[in-house]
Design a protein around this motif. Sequence first.
Motif, short mmCIF file in Angstrom:
data_model
loop_
_atom_site.label_atom_id
_atom_site.label_comp_id
_atom_site.label_asym_id
_atom_site.label_seq_id
_atom_site.Cartn_x
_atom_site.Cartn_y
_atom_site.Cartn_z
N ALA A 288 37.02 35.86 -25.44
CA ALA A 288 37.14 36.26 -26.85
C ALA A 288 37.94 37.54 -26.97
CB ALA A 288 35.75 36.44 -27.45
N ALA A 289 37.89 38.39 -25.95
CA ALA A 289 38.64 39.66 -25.98
C ALA A 289 38.57 40.32 -24.62
CB ALA A 289 38.09 40.59 -27.05
N VAL A 290 39.43 41.30 -24.44
CA VAL A 290 39.30 42.26 -23.35
C VAL A 290 38.92 43.59 -23.99
CG1 VAL A 290 40.46 43.55 -21.52
CG2 VAL A 290 40.99 41.12 -21.86
N LEU A 291 37.85 44.20 -23.51
CA LEU A 291 37.44 45.52 -23.98
C LEU A 291 37.88 46.55 -22.94
CD1 LEU A 291 33.82 44.68 -25.21
CD2 LEU A 291 35.99 44.52 -26.47
N LEU B 291 35.97 40.05 -21.23
CA LEU B 291 36.26 40.73 -19.98
C LEU B 291 36.35 42.22 -20.28
CD1 LEU B 291 38.93 38.40 -18.29
CD2 LEU B 291 36.45 38.47 -17.94
N VAL B 292 35.99 43.05 -19.31
CA VAL B 292 35.89 44.48 -19.58
C VAL B 292 36.56 45.31 -18.48
CG1 VAL B 292 33.80 44.35 -20.98
CG2 VAL B 292 33.59 44.53 -18.50
N ILE B 293 37.10 46.44 -18.92
CA ILE B 293 37.69 47.46 -18.03
C ILE B 293 37.08 48.79 -18.45
CG2 ILE B 293 39.81 48.64 -17.33
CD1 ILE B 293 41.29 46.08 -18.51
N VAL C 231 30.67 48.29 -33.72
CA VAL C 231 32.00 48.33 -34.32
C VAL C 231 32.93 47.33 -33.64
CG1 VAL C 231 34.03 49.77 -34.74
CG2 VAL C 231 31.75 50.70 -35.12
N ALA C 232 32.87 47.24 -32.31
CA ALA C 232 33.72 46.29 -31.59
C ALA C 232 33.38 44.85 -31.97
CB ALA C 232 33.56 46.49 -30.08
N ALA C 233 32.10 44.55 -32.06
CA ALA C 233 31.68 43.19 -32.46
C ALA C 233 32.12 42.88 -33.87
CB ALA C 233 30.16 43.06 -32.33
N GLN C 234 32.04 43.87 -34.75
CA GLN C 234 32.46 43.70 -36.14
C GLN C 234 33.96 43.42 -36.22
OE1 GLN C 234 32.14 47.17 -38.91
NE2 GLN C 234 30.64 45.89 -39.96
N LEU C 235 34.76 44.15 -35.43
CA LEU C 235 36.20 43.93 -35.44
C LEU C 235 36.56 42.53 -34.93
CD1 LEU C 235 38.19 47.08 -34.20
CD2 LEU C 235 38.35 45.92 -36.40
N LEU C 236 35.82 42.08 -33.92
CA LEU C 236 36.13 40.79 -33.30
C LEU C 236 35.71 39.59 -34.16
CD1 LEU C 236 35.39 41.20 -29.49
CD2 LEU C 236 37.60 40.92 -30.63
N ALA C 237 34.77 39.81 -35.06
CA ALA C 237 34.29 38.70 -35.89
C ALA C 237 35.45 38.13 -36.72
CB ALA C 237 33.17 39.19 -36.80
#
Length: 302
Positions: A106-109, A72-74, A232-238
């Motif tokens: 999986a996350a909120v960005l 989900l995104v803001i 970078v965001a995808a790398q952190l979430l992995a």
Amino acid sequence: MNARQPFTLRRSWFEATARARLQALLDPASFREFLPPETSEPSPHLAVLDIPGAFDDGVIIGAGRLDGREVLVIAQEGQFMGGAVGEIHGAKIVGLLKRAQRDKPAAVLFLADSGGVRLHEANAGLIAISEIMRAVLDTRAAGVPVLALVGGSCGAFGGMGIVTRLCSAVIMSEEGRLALSGPEVIETVAGVEEFDSKDRALVWRVTGGKHRYLTGDCAALAEDEAADFSRVAAQLLAGWQEDVPSLAALRAEQARLSTRRTRFAGLRDGLDVWAALGVAEPGQVPLMDRDSLVDLKKGLPQ
């Protein structure tokens, strides 16, 4: 004859609109907006003051995929009233975070780009900020990481500076800025002798992404382009496992911050702080590229 190198279009995160950032950040054609233009909810408070509003009230919320993961995104629009938070703006963010607590993405960005509270709305804006703070913590407690991405022209200041630091992790570019009080606010209250907001180099040395990375206030640095924020965001979430802070962890963090405050007491420039951190040539930091700065931090005393 050398083969011609393929042309790659670079999209500046700093210069982009909120919608352009979302389209470039997420997997192609995956973004779905909640409360799109046809369901317009402009601020009633601005209308009373005869101030032009915006159909999205300066924030976009929705869903999409990042490297195949549902998120989900803001995205705050810094080009509308400096991304300032009002009642409708805040309600959209809180609603999105409550949806995250229910749906467990999986996350909120959280693409932060805001100078803080919309003063035109007074208490309504202040209440909205407090509700966002609680919602971020509730989302993390539900096991959903909230990643703040900071690199827009307005930075993350005031109440949004606090919200950003309440997130699970912060990703910044060199161009991003993060602080509680903005430079103009400090100058207005304490005078130009305390802080010259027109000294742009000083502003970035005190609030910018490189400084925040060296002092441990952001987890990762990205280049000023949407593709790198996405990477970078995808790398952190992995492999990310959201770790809800315990009371002991919070006390340890408070002790760390108290020690840092004592260590840097009286220092008025990022150059002085970097020297205190052990950087041999602080004047070279503003000239370093991202990878060189990351290597520099690895070599600093812990």
